[in-house]
Design an enzyme around this catalytic site. Structure first.
Site, mmCIF file in Angstrom:
data_model
loop_
_atom_site.group_PDB
_atom_site.id
_atom_site.type_symbol
_atom_site.label_atom_id
_atom_site.label_comp_id
_atom_site.label_asym_id
_atom_site.label_seq_id
_atom_site.Cartn_x
_atom_site.Cartn_y
_atom_site.Cartn_z
ATOM 1 N N GLU A 265 0.882 -1.163 0.000
ATOM 2 C CA GLU A 265 0.000 0.000 0.000
ATOM 3 C C GLU A 265 0.914 1.204 0.000
ATOM 4 O O GLU A 265 1.738 1.359 0.900
ATOM 5 C CB GLU A 265 -0.882 -0.065 1.259
ATOM 6 C CG GLU A 265 -2.028 0.901 1.227
ATOM 7 C CD GLU A 265 -1.997 1.804 2.429
ATOM 8 O OE1 GLU A 265 -2.226 1.337 3.547
ATOM 9 O OE2 GLU A 265 -1.714 2.996 2.234
ATOM 10 N N CYS A 302 -2.483 7.803 4.865
ATOM 11 C CA CYS A 302 -2.527 7.483 3.434
ATOM 12 C C CYS A 302 -3.890 7.852 2.850
ATOM 13 O O CYS A 302 -4.048 7.909 1.646
ATOM 14 C CB CYS A 302 -2.213 6.018 3.207
ATOM 15 S SG CYS A 302 -3.004 4.954 4.379
HETATM 16 N N1 NAD Z 1 1.065 4.982 1.929
HETATM 17 C C1 NAD Z 1 1.258 5.257 3.177
HETATM 18 O O1 NAD Z 1 0.413 5.052 4.016
HETATM 19 C C2 NAD Z 1 2.573 5.787 3.634
HETATM 20 C C3 NAD Z 1 2.888 5.563 4.949
HETATM 21 C C4 NAD Z 1 4.118 6.013 5.397
HETATM 22 C C5 NAD Z 1 4.974 6.661 4.534
HETATM 23 N N2 NAD Z 1 4.622 6.880 3.247
HETATM 24 C C6 NAD Z 1 5.533 7.582 2.298
HETATM 25 O O2 NAD Z 1 6.848 7.071 2.483
HETATM 26 C C7 NAD Z 1 7.773 8.123 2.722
HETATM 27 C C8 NAD Z 1 8.881 7.612 3.628
HETATM 28 O O3 NAD Z 1 8.317 7.075 4.789
HETATM 29 P P1 NAD Z 1 8.664 5.649 5.347
HETATM 30 O O4 NAD Z 1 10.043 5.615 5.869
HETATM 31 O O5 NAD Z 1 7.612 5.321 6.277
HETATM 32 O O6 NAD Z 1 8.503 4.663 4.097
HETATM 33 P P2 NAD Z 1 9.567 3.757 3.345
HETATM 34 O O7 NAD Z 1 8.883 3.174 2.194
HETATM 35 O O8 NAD Z 1 10.809 4.509 3.065
HETATM 36 O O9 NAD Z 1 9.921 2.609 4.409
HETATM 37 C C9 NAD Z 1 8.961 1.667 4.837
HETATM 38 C C10 NAD Z 1 9.674 0.357 5.193
HETATM 39 O O10 NAD Z 1 10.150 -0.251 3.996
HETATM 40 C C11 NAD Z 1 11.555 -0.438 4.046
HETATM 41 N N3 NAD Z 1 12.080 -0.135 2.709
HETATM 42 C C12 NAD Z 1 12.042 1.048 2.072
HETATM 43 N N4 NAD Z 1 12.615 0.947 0.854
HETATM 44 C C13 NAD Z 1 12.997 -0.349 0.729
HETATM 45 C C14 NAD Z 1 13.643 -1.084 -0.301
HETATM 46 N N5 NAD Z 1 14.020 -0.500 -1.430
HETATM 47 N N6 NAD Z 1 13.877 -2.390 -0.100
HETATM 48 C C15 NAD Z 1 13.498 -2.992 1.048
HETATM 49 N N7 NAD Z 1 12.896 -2.340 2.062
HETATM 50 C C16 NAD Z 1 12.652 -1.037 1.904
HETATM 51 C C17 NAD Z 1 12.054 0.537 5.092
HETATM 52 O O11 NAD Z 1 13.251 0.090 5.681
HETATM 53 C C18 NAD Z 1 10.909 0.548 6.065
HETATM 54 O O12 NAD Z 1 11.008 -0.546 6.932
HETATM 55 C C19 NAD Z 1 6.912 9.222 3.293
HETATM 56 O O13 NAD Z 1 7.470 10.496 3.119
HETATM 57 C C20 NAD Z 1 5.645 9.051 2.514
HETATM 58 O O14 NAD Z 1 5.745 9.692 1.282
HETATM 59 C C21 NAD Z 1 3.439 6.441 2.782
HETATM 60 O O1 DO4 Z 2 -2.126 5.623 6.543
HETATM 61 C C1 DO4 Z 2 -2.821 4.700 6.176
HETATM 62 C C2 DO4 Z 2 -4.002 4.228 6.895
HETATM 63 C C3 DO4 Z 2 -5.021 5.298 7.112
HETATM 64 C C4 DO4 Z 2 -6.023 4.841 8.088
HETATM 65 O O2 DO4 Z 2 -5.998 3.720 8.530
HETATM 66 C C5 DO4 Z 2 -7.062 5.744 8.521
HETATM 67 O O3 DO4 Z 2 -7.316 6.742 7.835
HETATM 68 O O4 DO4 Z 2 -7.670 5.463 9.562
#
Ligand code: NAD
Ligand code: DO4
Length: 531
Positions: A265, A302
């Protein structure tokens, strides 16, 4: 419970020998004790070996035993008490009420999956009894149930350190399906992860399950995270995080000798459409409500409403005035990590510098490190359609309002959007025709369509879909929240002419589990074949 900076591999706890790291309190920038040792190849190997060893036993645990296991995890999490909340606050910058609510959601989610496991419809038992006298050919006895896929790698999310992390929805649904879980903890909240991990580890032990049912690893995503996904014993992946991280993991999974599903996600801007009659009737209330959703949790959801679409005109001006006024008074709040804060600041600077964008309002000035200053921007449908940069998610409390000259332009903007977790309509009775026209587009674009609400705040229930077409997720056929999430970790197996005594209980003639089963085409309540 003491946080020791240790990984949990099966029944053991050990300190990783790779680079030491500390959690950072984003409200102060200070490093928190203790340090955590990152894991390496040896720990991935051990966790995967134990998970594989546990798999055949764990996937055949009785429904009651598995449900009790999930409930024990929930009870153990509650038993940690305030230490969990205090540590999660320090590691995430999130306020106490939010984390207490999230703990309730996490525990409730585990209990909901326990109910689901007990009820057993996820086994989807189907029986087509033999027809030995059928002409021209007899039919064999055919029976189908679903079994667990295998060990699952779960990546904890930074923005929900409880509900989408070590014992969050991915872990709960994988364990419910009968899959051992190896969690790659998010480095932003290792102490919270260890506390929750120990609660799960204790539940494995007290429920008499094989130790490999659960492991928790710390370390670099690109090293141990990728190694975990590449390990041949891992059969599926659950991830919530960045688009880049999610896409990278899907590539690792696809490049394996045996490719596996990745349920990532990732990214969504969650369009909100303000239809004309609704806007005319309550523009001011909509403006205030929108900002409430936008700024919730510093916008780090998200489901955050990052895009608003409406027909240009006086009613939209009323909405914008109210939204700007509310947002202008919004206090800054601490973001989850220095990295997420830096990405937000950069994203806001980029959109503010776009010549086709007007800065409508900013929240109050920041007063501490890593704080989010909310931002509201406007642009035109024409600019949006010609500039893909305006479609990108800014993770945090920033949103772009698109002024549309007419319904055709609004629809064109919707058609241009990538896949979304949610799409929200604000409507009145007089907007019904417009809604009818837009619904088919929204169904193609989003996993959840809301009327007269706000997308933040996902209910954990049977009917929820927290998913959607790429890049909202890497697989639009399912959800990461709600009981349907169990499906991600199951696959069907058909048993042909297997003697009754050798069949799994779910498929035996006497229906010993008392399941709803489809027998000879008819969905039937508890009872034997033909009964
Ligand atoms: N969709 C969402 O709900 C959501 C949630 C949190 C963060 N984010 C986005 O992610 C950005 C960074 O935040 P984050 O640190 O939480 O997310 P991230 O994707 O950088 O990391 C999430 C997890 O995945 C691992 N990971 C990241 N890249 C990887 C790779 N290439 N290979 C293997 N593992 C990997 C990281 O070590 C961490 O454990 C935020 O600025 C935001 O844009 C989105
Ligand atoms: O960040 C992702 C999940 C969002 C959510 O669970 C909520 O809006 O409650």
């Amino acid at each position: 419970m003491t946080i020791r900076g240790e990984m949990l591999i099966g029944a053991t706890a050990l300190r990783g020998a790779e680079t030491e790291f500390h959690a950072i309190d984003p409200a102060t920038g200070a490093a928190l004790e203790p340090g955590f040792g990152g894991g390496g190849a040896a720990e991935v190997e051990r966790a995967c070996a134990l998970a594989w060893e546990a798999f055949d036993l764990y996937r055949e645990t009785g429904l009651e035993a598995r449900a009790v296991f999930l409930e024990t995890i929930a009870a153990n999490i509650l038993a940690i008490g305030d230490e969990l909340i205090v540590r999660a606050m320090a590691e995430s910058g999130l306020p106490r009420p939010r984390l207490e609510g999230e703990r309730g959601r996490t525990v409730g989610q585990l209990r909901l999956f326990a109910r689901t496991v007990r009820e057993g419809s996820w086994l989807e038992a189907r029986i087509d009894p033999a027809q030995p006298t059928r002409a021209p050919l007899p039919r064999a006895d055919l029976r189908q149930r679903h079994i667990a896929l295998g060990p699952v790698a779960v990546f904890g999310a930074s923005n929900f350190p409880l509900a989408f992390s070590v014992a969050g929805g991915d872990t709960a649904s994988a364990l419910a399906a009968g899959c051992p879980v190896v969690v790659k903890a998010h480095s932003a909240h290792p102490g919270t992860s260890e506390l929750i991990g120990r609660a799960v580890q204790a539940a494995v032990a007290s429920c008499g399950l094989p130790e490999g049912v659960f492991s928790l690893l710390f370390g670099s995503g690109s090293r141990i995270g990728a190694a975990l996904v590449a390990d041949p014993r891992v059969k599926a992946v659950g991830f919530t995080g960045s688009r880049r991280g999610g896409v990278s993991l899907t590539q690792v999974a696809a490049a394996r000798a045996e490719p596996i599903p990745v349920y990532a996600e990732m990214s969504s801007i969650n369009p909100v459409i303000l239809l004309s009659a609704a806007l005319a009737a309550r523009a001011e209330a909509l403006g205030a409500g929108f900002v409430g959703s936008l700024t919730m949790g510093a916008g780090q959801f998200c489901t955050n409403p990052g895009l608003v679409l409406a027909l240009d005109g006086p009613d939209l001006e009323r909405f914008l005035t109210a939204a700007a006024e509310t947002l202008g008074g919004a206090a800054p709040s601490t973001m989850l990590t220095p990295g997420i804060h830096a990405a937000y600041v950069e994203g806001v600077a980029r959109i503010a510098a776009n010549p086709a964008v007007e800065v409508l309002a900013r929240g109050q000035q920041t007063v501490g490190p890593h704080q989010c200053r909310p931002g509201l921007f406007t642009s035109s449908a024409e600019a949006f359609l010609s500039d893909p940069a305006l479609h990108e998610e800014i993770f945090g409390a920033a949103s772009l309002v698109i002024r549309c000259p007419d319904v055709a332009a609004l629809r064109a903007v919707l058609e241009r959007l990538e896949g979304q977790l949610t799409a929200t309509l604000h409507m009145d009775a007089a907007d019904a025709d417009a809604v009818r026209a837009l619904l088919p587009v929204l169904e193609r674009k989003a996993g959840r369509i809301l009327a007269n609400g706000w997308p933040t705040g996902v209910e954990v229930c049977d009917a929820m879909v927290h998913g959607g077409p790429f890049p909202a997720t890497s697989d639009s056929r399912t959800t990461s929240v709600g009981t349907l999430a169990i499906r991600r970790f199951l696959r069907p197996v058909c048993y042909q002419d297997i003697p009754d005594s050798l069949l799994p209980e779910a498929l035996r003639d006497g229906n010993p589990l008392g399941l709803w089963r489809r027998v000879d085409g008819v969905l039937a309540a508890a009872g034997g074949v033909g009964g």
